[in-house]
Enzyme design. Structure first.
Site, PDB file in Angstrom:
ATOM      1  CD  GLU A 158      -2.686  -1.391   2.530  1.00  0.00           C
ATOM      2  OE1 GLU A 158      -2.306  -0.724   3.445  1.00  0.00           O
ATOM      3  OE2 GLU A 158      -3.553  -2.099   2.674  1.00  0.00           O
ATOM      4  CB  SER A 185      17.469  -7.173  -9.974  1.00  0.00           C
ATOM      5  OG  SER A 185      16.640  -6.426  -9.142  1.00  0.00           O
ATOM      6  CG  HIS A 192       7.339 -11.019 -10.881  1.00  0.00           C
ATOM      7  ND1 HIS A 192       8.179  -9.930 -10.744  1.00  0.00           N
ATOM      8  CD2 HIS A 192       7.821 -12.258 -10.490  1.00  0.00           C
ATOM      9  CE1 HIS A 192       9.329 -10.529 -10.889  1.00  0.00           C
ATOM     10  NE2 HIS A 192       9.300 -11.756 -10.643  1.00  0.00           N
ATOM     11  CB  SER A 193       7.422  -6.808  -8.690  1.00  0.00           C
ATOM     12  OG  SER A 193       7.203  -6.190  -9.945  1.00  0.00           O
TER      13      SER A 193
END
Length: 379
Positions: A56, A142, A271-272
């Site tokens: 959020e 990443s 996923h993100s």
């Protein structure tokens, strides 16, 4: 002449302890005491609550990026509970629960996501790229799969030093499609190093389903080809994960051998924050895994039946957690950012000429355009 078949009619067995209603299916699991059992649950709820709030916060534009572990809480926490603090952790990017179990505080998580002056990465990593030297948790990268051979190298060093520890590397089904995965398993098998390969087979490599990644029976079957002992586990079953990782660690450390664990689960979240998973999978499928097959709910039913948890404890935990996490977010947001000089340190003992020139240029730019930069940046 006989060719080895490319397929098998019988799939590899998936080890389970609890069914979806939290009822034991077998007595073949490692018994845990009340203290550990309750800590596993409270950490799972903490991880779930932290994900909800931080997601959020990102949607409000207060941090640039976030990635949740919704649906994969059992793998995070239960696997961490089965390991030792001396074990090296090589995460992908969906294992913050391992850090949480080891003692990484909510404030430390918030500091990293906001990249403030108290962030151990000094604001130079994108959010969720946690790392902790103190907790033997290597910094997240990443790039998919690069941590897998790195973990094997670390395990080889542990073997050479005669340490009573192993390396544990986490990766997804997408990571098992990289060349690094195959090179790492082969090296580990040949050199007989104490490493646990933990594959989170959650069905999706971003938008690519496993059906588009490999024809084989999942990932566990690949271990045999490289001489690596393997097991398939229900990734939404905390007791099964705890038992399997405990057994795997024992074999890895005592016998100096690599172990491959394939944990079957489902990525119930996107996923993100850069992804909308409803574009490539049905919404009702997502809701099924968030509801009926939620690992946190399944485990809570079990500890309630054991008499170790009740509704009063649940209400108190939920209320306390939300306040603690919101406070950590507020504190992290108020903290100052790292100084300009931090962008040029920690790589070279003595900064080379090109870095010194870049730092001078940046400072000159800030001086010429002060309105374009926050006034509270330490110079």
């Amino acid at each position: 002449m006989k060719f080895i078949s490319e397929t098998t009619d019988e799939r590899i067995h998936c080890y389970r302890v609890l069914n979806d209603d939290g009822l034991p299916l077998t007595n073949n699991f490692l018994k845990i005491n009340k203290e550990v059992a309750v800590k596993i649950y409270t950490n799972m709820v903490t991880l779930q609550t932290m994900d909800t709030i931080f997601y959020e916060v990102q949607r409000q534009g207060r941090i640039s990026f976030y990635l949740t572990t919704i649906g994969e809480e059992a793998m995070n926490i239960a696997s961490a509970a089965a390991l030792r603090m001396d074990d090296f952790i090589f995460p992908q990017y969906r294992e913050p629960g391992v850090l949480l179990w080891r003692g990484f505080t909510l404030q430390e998580f918030a500091n990293q996501c906001f990249g403030n002056r108290d962030d151990y990465g000094k604001g130079r990593q994108m959010p969720i790229h946690y790392g902790s030297n103190k907790l033997n948790y290597f910094t997240v990268s990443s790039t998919v799969g690069t941590q897998i051979p790195q973990a094997v190298g670390a395990a080889y060093s542990l073997k050479m030093d005669g340490r009573d520890a192993c390396a544990v590397v986490y990766f997804g089904d997408g990571g098992s499609s990289t060349g690094d995965f195959h090179a790492a398993l082969n090296f580990a098998g040949v050199m007989e190093v104490p490493v646990i390969f933990f594959c989170r087979n959650n069905g999706w490599a971003i938008s690519t389903p496993v059906s588009d990644q490999f024809r084989s029976d999942g990932v566990a079957v690949r271990g045999k080809a490289y001489g690596v002992r393997s097991v398939r586990v229900d990734g939404n079953d905390a007791l099964a994960i705890f038992s399997a990782v405990s057994a795997a660690r024992g074999m890895a450390v005592k016998e100096h051998r690599p172990i491959l664990i394939e944990a079957l689960t489902y990525r119930a979240g996107h996923h993100s924050t850069s992804d909308d998973s409803t574009k490539y999978r049905p919404a009702d499928e997502i809701e099924l895994w968030k509801g009926a097959r939620d690992p946190v709910t399944r485990y809570r039913k079990w500890i309630q039946r054991e008499g170790w948890w009740d509704t009063d404890a649940e209400s108190q935990l939920q209320a306390t957690l939300r306040n603690q996490i919101l406070h950590a977010v507020e504190e992290a947001e108020k903290a100052k950012k790292p100084g300009v000089s931090e962008a040029f340190t920690d790589v070279y003992d003595a900064p080379p000429a090109n870095l010194r020139e870049q730092e001078t240029s940046l400072r000159d730019t800030i001086a010429r355009h002060p309105r374009d930069y926050p006034s509270d940046i330490p110079l």
